[in-house]
Design a protein around this motif. Structure first.
Motif, PDB file in Angstrom:
ATOM      1  N   ARG A  99       0.834  -1.200   0.000  1.00  0.00           N
ATOM      2  CA  ARG A  99       0.000   0.000   0.000  1.00  0.00           C
ATOM      3  C   ARG A  99       0.878   1.263   0.000  1.00  0.00           C
ATOM      4  NH1 ARG A  99      -4.557   0.617  -1.970  1.00  0.00           N
ATOM      5  NH2 ARG A  99      -5.674  -0.870  -0.676  1.00  0.00           N
ATOM      6  N   LEU A 100       1.965   1.239   0.762  1.00  0.00           N
ATOM      7  CA  LEU A 100       2.879   2.375   0.788  1.00  0.00           C
ATOM      8  C   LEU A 100       3.542   2.564  -0.574  1.00  0.00           C
ATOM      9  CD1 LEU A 100       4.279   4.598   2.396  1.00  0.00           C
ATOM     10  CD2 LEU A 100       5.978   2.919   3.131  1.00  0.00           C
ATOM     11  N   HIS A 101       3.902   1.455  -1.216  1.00  0.00           N
ATOM     12  CA  HIS A 101       4.491   1.540  -2.559  1.00  0.00           C
ATOM     13  C   HIS A 101       3.515   2.211  -3.527  1.00  0.00           C
ATOM     14  CE1 HIS A 101       6.697   0.315  -6.189  1.00  0.00           C
ATOM     15  NE2 HIS A 101       5.518  -0.015  -6.677  1.00  0.00           N
ATOM     16  N   LEU A 102       2.251   1.826  -3.476  1.00  0.00           N
ATOM     17  CA  LEU A 102       1.252   2.417  -4.370  1.00  0.00           C
ATOM     18  C   LEU A 102       1.046   3.894  -4.054  1.00  0.00           C
ATOM     19  CD1 LEU A 102      -1.455  -0.412  -4.521  1.00  0.00           C
ATOM     20  CD2 LEU A 102       0.304   0.136  -6.216  1.00  0.00           C
ATOM     21  N   ALA A 103       1.110   4.252  -2.771  1.00  0.00           N
ATOM     22  CA  ALA A 103       0.946   5.654  -2.383  1.00  0.00           C
ATOM     23  C   ALA A 103       2.069   6.510  -2.958  1.00  0.00           C
ATOM     24  CB  ALA A 103       0.917   5.770  -0.856  1.00  0.00           C
ATOM     25  N   ILE A 104       3.298   6.005  -2.880  1.00  0.00           N
ATOM     26  CA  ILE A 104       4.452   6.745  -3.400  1.00  0.00           C
ATOM     27  C   ILE A 104       4.403   6.807  -4.921  1.00  0.00           C
ATOM     28  CG2 ILE A 104       6.968   6.682  -3.614  1.00  0.00           C
ATOM     29  CD1 ILE A 104       7.005   5.453  -0.785  1.00  0.00           C
ATOM     30  N   GLU A 105       4.068   5.686  -5.535  1.00  0.00           N
ATOM     31  CA  GLU A 105       3.973   5.638  -7.005  1.00  0.00           C
ATOM     32  C   GLU A 105       2.906   6.607  -7.494  1.00  0.00           C
ATOM     33  OE1 GLU A 105       2.205   2.096  -8.978  1.00  0.00           O
ATOM     34  OE2 GLU A 105       4.188   1.875  -9.875  1.00  0.00           O
ATOM     35  N   ASN A 106       1.766   6.634  -6.820  1.00  0.00           N
ATOM     36  CA  ASN A 106       0.681   7.535  -7.180  1.00  0.00           C
ATOM     37  C   ASN A 106       1.097   8.996  -7.017  1.00  0.00           C
ATOM     38  OD1 ASN A 106      -2.367   8.159  -7.534  1.00  0.00           O
ATOM     39  ND2 ASN A 106      -1.879   9.110  -5.573  1.00  0.00           N
ATOM     40  N   ALA A 107       1.799   9.283  -5.918  1.00  0.00           N
ATOM     41  CA  ALA A 107       2.221  10.659  -5.655  1.00  0.00           C
ATOM     42  C   ALA A 107       3.200  11.156  -6.718  1.00  0.00           C
ATOM     43  CB  ALA A 107       2.861  10.747  -4.267  1.00  0.00           C
ATOM     44  N   MET A 108       4.128  10.309  -7.132  1.00  0.00           N
ATOM     45  CA  MET A 108       5.144  10.729  -8.100  1.00  0.00           C
ATOM     46  C   MET A 108       4.576  10.849  -9.508  1.00  0.00           C
ATOM     47  SD  MET A 108       8.405   8.562  -6.638  1.00  0.00           S
ATOM     48  CE  MET A 108       9.592   9.249  -7.781  1.00  0.00           C
ATOM     49  N   LYS A 109       3.641   9.975  -9.866  1.00  0.00           N
ATOM     50  CA  LYS A 109       3.069  10.015 -11.215  1.00  0.00           C
ATOM     51  C   LYS A 109       2.059  11.139 -11.392  1.00  0.00           C
ATOM     52  CE  LYS A 109       3.657   5.182 -12.593  1.00  0.00           C
ATOM     53  NZ  LYS A 109       2.977   3.923 -13.004  1.00  0.00           N
ATOM     54  N   ASN A 110       1.336  11.488 -10.323  1.00  0.00           N
ATOM     55  CA  ASN A 110       0.280  12.482 -10.434  1.00  0.00           C
ATOM     56  C   ASN A 110       0.696  13.858  -9.923  1.00  0.00           C
ATOM     57  OD1 ASN A 110      -1.571  10.590 -11.485  1.00  0.00           O
ATOM     58  ND2 ASN A 110      -2.049   9.864  -9.423  1.00  0.00           N
ATOM     59  N   SER A 111       1.962  13.990  -9.566  1.00  0.00           N
ATOM     60  CA  SER A 111       2.456  15.287  -9.112  1.00  0.00           C
ATOM     61  C   SER A 111       2.527  16.262 -10.277  1.00  0.00           C
ATOM     62  CB  SER A 111       3.846  15.113  -8.486  1.00  0.00           C
ATOM     63  OG  SER A 111       4.456  16.365  -8.263  1.00  0.00           O
ATOM     64  N   ALA A 112       2.411  17.559  -9.952  1.00  0.00           N
ATOM     65  CA  ALA A 112       2.568  18.586 -10.988  1.00  0.00           C
ATOM     66  C   ALA A 112       3.981  18.587 -11.540  1.00  0.00           C
ATOM     67  CB  ALA A 112       2.230  19.958 -10.395  1.00  0.00           C
ATOM     68  N   HIS A 113       4.901  17.970 -10.805  1.00  0.00           N
ATOM     69  CA  HIS A 113       6.306  17.908 -11.229  1.00  0.00           C
ATOM     70  C   HIS A 113       6.639  16.533 -11.803  1.00  0.00           C
ATOM     71  CE1 HIS A 113       5.896  20.843  -7.935  1.00  0.00           C
ATOM     72  NE2 HIS A 113       6.850  21.535  -8.546  1.00  0.00           N
ATOM     73  N   ALA A 114       5.639  15.800 -12.274  1.00  0.00           N
ATOM     74  CA  ALA A 114       5.852  14.422 -12.717  1.00  0.00           C
ATOM     75  C   ALA A 114       6.894  14.322 -13.828  1.00  0.00           C
ATOM     76  CB  ALA A 114       4.529  13.812 -13.191  1.00  0.00           C
ATOM     77  N   GLN A 115       6.868  15.253 -14.774  1.00  0.00           N
ATOM     78  CA  GLN A 115       7.828  15.206 -15.875  1.00  0.00           C
ATOM     79  C   GLN A 115       9.248  15.438 -15.382  1.00  0.00           C
ATOM     80  OE1 GLN A 115       6.535  17.952 -18.921  1.00  0.00           O
ATOM     81  NE2 GLN A 115       5.085  16.479 -19.806  1.00  0.00           N
ATOM     82  N   CYS A 116       9.410  16.366 -14.448  1.00  0.00           N
ATOM     83  CA  CYS A 116      10.737  16.636 -13.885  1.00  0.00           C
ATOM     84  C   CYS A 116      11.258  15.420 -13.131  1.00  0.00           C
ATOM     85  CB  CYS A 116      10.676  17.840 -12.950  1.00  0.00           C
ATOM     86  SG  CYS A 116      10.230  19.390 -13.770  1.00  0.00           S
ATOM     87  N   ILE A 117      10.364  14.754 -12.388  1.00  0.00           N
ATOM     88  CA  ILE A 117      10.757  13.559 -11.643  1.00  0.00           C
ATOM     89  C   ILE A 117      11.168  12.453 -12.612  1.00  0.00           C
ATOM     90  CG2 ILE A 117       9.946  11.739 -10.092  1.00  0.00           C
ATOM     91  CD1 ILE A 117       8.086  13.807  -8.813  1.00  0.00           C
ATOM     92  N   SER A 118      10.363  12.264 -13.664  1.00  0.00           N
ATOM     93  CA  SER A 118      10.652  11.215 -14.646  1.00  0.00           C
ATOM     94  C   SER A 118      12.002  11.457 -15.318  1.00  0.00           C
ATOM     95  CB  SER A 118       9.537  11.166 -15.693  1.00  0.00           C
ATOM     96  OG  SER A 118       9.808  10.189 -16.671  1.00  0.00           O
ATOM     97  N   ARG A 119      12.279  12.709 -15.666  1.00  0.00           N
ATOM     98  CA  ARG A 119      13.561  13.043 -16.308  1.00  0.00           C
ATOM     99  C   ARG A 119      14.728  12.764 -15.363  1.00  0.00           C
ATOM    100  NH1 ARG A 119      16.887  16.323 -19.462  1.00  0.00           N
ATOM    101  NH2 ARG A 119      18.428  17.432 -18.191  1.00  0.00           N
ATOM    102  N   ALA A 120      14.609  13.201 -14.109  1.00  0.00           N
ATOM    103  CA  ALA A 120      15.695  13.024 -13.139  1.00  0.00           C
ATOM    104  C   ALA A 120      15.952  11.543 -12.864  1.00  0.00           C
ATOM    105  CB  ALA A 120      15.367  13.760 -11.846  1.00  0.00           C
ATOM    106  N   LEU A 121      14.874  10.754 -12.748  1.00  0.00           N
ATOM    107  CA  LEU A 121      15.038   9.311 -12.515  1.00  0.00           C
ATOM    108  C   LEU A 121      15.669   8.639 -13.727  1.00  0.00           C
ATOM    109  CD1 LEU A 121      11.701   8.335 -10.700  1.00  0.00           C
ATOM    110  CD2 LEU A 121      13.969   8.663  -9.706  1.00  0.00           C
ATOM    111  N   GLY A 122      15.303   9.095 -14.925  1.00  0.00           N
ATOM    112  CA  GLY A 122      15.890   8.535 -16.138  1.00  0.00           C
ATOM    113  C   GLY A 122      17.391   8.768 -16.188  1.00  0.00           C
TER     114      GLY A 122
END
Length: 362
Positions: A152-175
């Motif tokens: 459940r915690l994993h889904l909460a974090i995954e949901n927060a990162m994907k639906n954040s207004a900064h999702a594209q920035c997060i995706s780029r940095a993780l890449g």
């Protein structure tokens, strides 16, 4: 672990002969048809005798794939013995080639309990992840189901990162992080260069961490390691024009630091609520309380991204556990470590005890 046919290999047989010329190594048929079945039977008898006096029990189950992508399902039973000790026994890990539908899983779990002479009516609850098929299986069997806090915690974090207004920035940095890790993981020369740079800069001689998409903790550790080794990575890559683009920009570093600040305090909660030698459901209510009041509480120095992640994680967890408040209250109330410490004034477990007792099998 080694395959049984190892005992048939000429090199292995020569090794055993060198160790003890008097020992005659049996053929592999002996191990596959006699030795291993006898070990299994002996172990099974011990577990069945151990559970003979158990009145109530709970179970956990999960589906997973082997390295050769073969599907398996595991079933573990948890119970309290006569000495009031919490015990866990993995009853089986079975090959499960059928379609993973809710109906097939429901039948498979029923058959697993029956194979061990375990009565469904004595099963207090089953703990699973939140896959729709396993949720449906529990519903079809009319079993009380608990949701795994770690999943459940994993889904909460995954949901927060994907639906954040900064999702594209997060995706780029993780890449960028993943490309960095891959660059150093696939070249022994780069790993040697990294160790030399770490020594020169007096940094911990840590290797890069590869993340796994289904384990949020591995992603956080990857981010933390890149931040920790940033100066060493820059020293190595800044002189190479072809790979200079792998270095994270200052904007990427800000994103990584913001994500790391939000996620790093959560590592301990997954570990604390994954224990097998102690009851963990009574810790869920205190854990949620700590997350809301301190661990994920907004701080003045937090960036907008950190605040957004904290807020979304809390919102998701609070919503998902709202329907289980009565159970969580009772579990914490019955635990002498917590009692009423984390219960609000309008939550009185004594008033709900009679109905809840039917759920836990008292």
């Amino acid at each position: 672990m080694m395959p049984i046919y190892t005992v048939s290999k000429e090199g292995f047989r020569k090794l055993i002969h060198t160790l003890d010329k008097r020992y005659k190594l049996p053929l592999r048929n002996y191990f596959s048809q006699i030795a291993i079945p006898e070990l299994y039977t002996k172990c099974r008898d011990v577990v069945q005798q151990e559970m003979a006096g158990v009145k109530f029990f709970s179970t956990t189950t999960d589906l997973w794939s082997s390295r050769t992508t073969e599907p398996y399902i595991s079933l573990t039973v948890h119970f309290v013995n006569e000495e009031f000790q919490l015990k866990s026994r993995c009853l089986q890990t079975s090959y499960f080639p059928d379609d993973h539908t809710g109906e097939n899983l429901a039948l498979g779990l029923k058959e697993a309990l029956a194979a061990w002479n375990l009565c469904e009516d004595h099963q207090v609850a089953i703990t699973t992840d939140n896959g729709t098929n396993i949720v449906k299986a529990a519903e079809l069997n009319q079993w009380t189901r608990f949701q795994c806090f770690g999943h459940r915690l994993h889904l909460a974090i995954e949901n927060a990162m994907k639906n954040s207004a900064h999702a594209q920035c997060i995706s780029r940095a993780l890449g960028i992080c993943r490309k960095l890790v891959g660059h150093f993981s696939h070249s022994w020369k780069k790993r040697v260069a990294l160790r030399e740079a770490q020594r020169e800069l007096d940094l911990p001689e840590h290797a890069m961490v590869t993340d796994c998409s289904t384990r949020w903790g591995s992603t956080q550790k990857m981010i933390a390691r890149v931040i920790e080794q940033q100066s060493a990575l820059s020293k190595i890559l800044s002189t190479e024009r072809k790979v200079r683009h792998l270095l994270p920009s200052w904007q990427d570093l800000e994103v990584l630091e913001s994500v790391n600040k939000a996620l790093s305090p959560l590592q301990d909660f997954t570990d604390a609520l994954s224990g097998e030698s102690y009851v963990s459901i009574s810790c869920v209510k205190p854990a949620l309380h700590l997350l809301n009041t301190s661990v994920l509480a907004e701080e003045e120095e937090d960036t907008d991204l950190t605040k957004s992640l904290k807020s979304r994680i809390l919102q998701y967890l609070n919503e998902k556990y709202e329907v289980a408040q009565d159970l969580l209250n009772m579990a914490s109330f019955m635990d002498p470590r917590f009692r009423t410490q984390y219960l609000s004034a309008d939550e009185d477990p004594e008033d709900k005890r009679s109905s809840h007792c039917r759920v836990v099998g008292e």
